[in-house]
Design a protein around this motif. Sequence first.
Motif, PDB file in Angstrom:
ATOM      1  N   VAL A 186      34.324  48.812  44.776  1.00  0.00           N
ATOM      2  CA  VAL A 186      32.745  48.403  45.750  1.00  0.00           C
ATOM      3  C   VAL A 186      32.810  47.144  45.116  1.00  0.00           C
ATOM      4  O   VAL A 186      32.502  45.725  46.362  1.00  0.00           O
ATOM      5  CB  VAL A 186      31.952  49.295  45.328  1.00  0.00           C
ATOM      6  CG1 VAL A 186      30.932  48.640  46.038  1.00  0.00           C
ATOM      7  CG2 VAL A 186      32.238  50.907  45.618  1.00  0.00           C
ATOM      8  N   PHE A 212      35.338  44.666  44.143  1.00  0.00           N
ATOM      9  CA  PHE A 212      35.492  43.691  45.706  1.00  0.00           C
ATOM     10  C   PHE A 212      35.996  43.174  46.416  1.00  0.00           C
ATOM     11  O   PHE A 212      35.604  42.230  47.109  1.00  0.00           O
ATOM     12  CB  PHE A 212      37.670  44.770  44.426  1.00  0.00           C
ATOM     13  CG  PHE A 212      38.063  43.499  45.416  1.00  0.00           C
ATOM     14  CD1 PHE A 212      38.642  42.497  45.240  1.00  0.00           C
ATOM     15  CD2 PHE A 212      38.629  43.968  46.508  1.00  0.00           C
ATOM     16  CE1 PHE A 212      40.107  41.954  45.713  1.00  0.00           C
ATOM     17  CE2 PHE A 212      39.725  43.211  47.533  1.00  0.00           C
ATOM     18  CZ  PHE A 212      40.154  42.394  47.367  1.00  0.00           C
ATOM     19  N   LEU A 213      34.793  44.486  46.626  1.00  0.00           N
ATOM     20  CA  LEU A 213      34.604  44.374  48.492  1.00  0.00           C
ATOM     21  C   LEU A 213      33.547  44.603  48.943  1.00  0.00           C
ATOM     22  O   LEU A 213      32.820  43.751  49.728  1.00  0.00           O
ATOM     23  CB  LEU A 213      34.789  45.980  49.020  1.00  0.00           C
ATOM     24  CG  LEU A 213      36.188  47.002  49.491  1.00  0.00           C
ATOM     25  CD1 LEU A 213      35.647  48.187  49.601  1.00  0.00           C
ATOM     26  CD2 LEU A 213      36.567  46.567  49.930  1.00  0.00           C
ATOM     27  N   GLY A 214      32.419  43.634  48.412  1.00  0.00           N
ATOM     28  CA  GLY A 214      30.938  43.040  48.023  1.00  0.00           C
ATOM     29  C   GLY A 214      30.411  42.844  46.892  1.00  0.00           C
ATOM     30  O   GLY A 214      31.090  43.024  45.623  1.00  0.00           O
TER      31      GLY A 214
END
Lengths: 256, 616
Positions: A138, A140-142
């Motif tokens: 997560v 890395f995603l946001g």
Amino acid sequence: MSVQPRPFAGVLPFARRELRSAFESPVAYVAIGLFVLVLPALFFFLGYPVGRTPLPGLWEGGQASLIVLFHWLPLLLALVVPALSMGAWAEERRAGTEELLLTYPVRTGAVVLGKFLATWILTMLMVGLAVLSAAVTVGFLGDLDWNTVSAGLVGAAWLCAGYASIALFLSAVSSEQLVAFLLGALVLGLLWALPLLVRVLPGGAAGALEAASPTTHFLGSAARGVLDLSDLVYFVLLTALGLVANTLAVERRRWR
Amino acid sequence: MEMNGSTTRGTAPPTAHAGRRVLRFNAALTLALLLLIAVLGNVLAARHLGQRVDLSADQLNAISDATRRVVDRVEDRLTVRLFANQTVSDGRLALRAARVRAQLDEILRLRPEVFDFQTLDPSRSSEARRQAREARLQPDRAGRSGLGQTGEEEVWLGLMLGYRGRTEVISTPEPWRFEVQVASAMHALLSDRKIGIGWIGEPFEVAPDSETAALERWESTFRVIRNALSRRARLAQVPGLATGNSVPDDVDVIFMVRPGPMHEREVYAIDQFVQRGGRLVVCLDDPDYNLAYPRADVAPEEFEGSPLAALLRSWGIRVAAKHVWDDTWRTDRVTLTSVGGQLRQGVLSDPLVITVPPEGLATELPPTRGLPGVAFSWAHPLFPEESTPTPAGVTRTDLAWSSESAYVTDVSPRLTMDPRELRVLRAALRNGTGRRHTLAAVFNGLFPSPWAGKEAPAPLDPLGLGRAADEPAPTSAVTPSQVVVFGDADWLRDPLPEGTFVQAGGGVLAVNLVDWLTLDEDLIGLRSRAPRLRPLRDFVGEQEAALGLFEEDVFPTEAERIEASRKGDLARRRARRQQWLTMLAPAALALLVLALFGALWNGLARRRAEPGGDAR
């Protein structure tokens, strides 16, 4: 005059013994590995479809937050912790090592505490790996709020402690591992489900039941990034209750 | 004892039986006592241990500094009267009341010496019921769920705050925003008077008899913003400026929204309002360039030569007639196109409708701090400070801006009807160099008046009454003020009913501006207490952009359609691969750590078990 052993003498050796037996068998690795895969999978794809406001999965919700993952923890741990602790006493009894264990010159409480520590460490290792692997994804995603993740992990440690002490007590009063697991899962499952009964119960009982549920104390604060002293008191008392009950159950057998 | 297996239950001596009974009794008693201690400990902890620390970045679970400041401003006794049932049968409503009560206790604990707290139960006391009715509180009705109880019960939950003879009522306290409700009510009680807002320019809504009423489906109104501002302040149009009236003294802020042609005297009145320290928000939006505004009556050249443009230029403010084109922060919107007499619906990723995210808003300024974004439509850029310097004593701070890859362009209204033309223009623009364009800016300081040392312009005098003899001379650069300029007025408009327009954050920004300009930053602090949006990376969007897929074309040729479909499939496949990789890599790493740990543990255990190893 008999020499009374020191109150905490033997705690660490017993914890080491328990951890050694856990890590020398493949069961712990399989359990931890499954947990590391299943918890994030539920979080990524399923969401949390329980209760009045179901929460969407990570991809559906589109927000960098672990709140859905933390919602799963009380329920999954209610199944996993009894599985990890079911053999703690029941297996000793089956293998006939309980009598030997109780003849050691240590207090019963120290043995109980050692077993509790081992179960707690094992559970925390499992939860830590699962939560951190999901958090890395997560993050890395946001823009993940790592402070909330840290608070959630602290809260999860309290939750694991409470669950482990109760599951160990139920293992101590059960004659077999399966019975210990079923009993543990039933009791912890009931504790988890208490907030779901709020709607069908009258006001006073609803409030009392909600206050008695570890789910409320975990999800209401630590999972949202808040460390509350009253929650800490709740989990300390819950853990102490489980440990004392466990000690009394073992003591009872020692003098039977 | 059973330890040696020789003693059985049946043959145990009586003393052993007695010993076991005592042991069991002691165990049961200890457990019962411990259970009692646990329950009591929890009850006491829940009631008296309020210490907690909110580690989250959004700080939504702790009393905010803004609330503390509001509470600190209380000088006299503030009465807080909670109308609530002592017992509630409905569990859900009981918990709502408990949560509200817990938060209220937390606020009251901030300064217990100034609060006079009373709890009234209207379900038991007729006097309490009368007071609740007077405060216009209404009970919730819930079915009784207790054993042996049937029928409905009235569940009261409301709050009345009283201070220096004035009262504020919170009729529906909500646990998720209770702090904001209480702090806002206290703030209203502590304020000496309501703020005055003047409105100049666009009417709030289209007159029902106007020819544009038929277009109301397309042309949204300002009703929502009017209602939002009205709740916070006294809002009224400011009439008669052209005929010699000045802006009334009780007006603190003027919103000038898409002003039409203005008489010089009107502009002079606004200048003098600013000279007196009044705050001005100007939303310039050239109607000639706005599709939603077919009633264009001001040409760009006319505007440049107008008194209002001259006034703004004298303050270092110039708004370009061109529009900002921003592919990075473009907005998806629904388009309706007439094809053969039939309306066809499509989705257009419109670079002229820009949703500015937080990184395009000045986070150091209170009005835009914490906003999730603001949508601008066909916005005009403000000239940069280098080309339009501010006069001495005036400073400029940009409030909102486009992405770094935006352009300014002349576009025709027809363009939004044809996505292919949009695409051609987009391709042409890509050949140029994009840059950041300012969409809104704040100007602070002593504003020079263009009428300084001159006579005030003559008012409109249709009746031939002549100029007032005692008219004061124009003042200039006497009192510091603030002017906020937007190159768009659509951010204030209501969302269109057909969903053809996307609005974001406009209402909150407008109210924040009022509070900031009237020095009420506490309320902004309260309003900004919302969970920050933390969107995930859009893998599909990234892949589509990498493959050159920008928008869904409503008129594709067959070849274009096939190509777009192929690229879309490819983008989705690649995005899915990225998603799986992102999910599996950390889990695989965790399993690897576990495997290494296991190998290390068992390796060490084996070494210890070997002869000569550490056998401990």
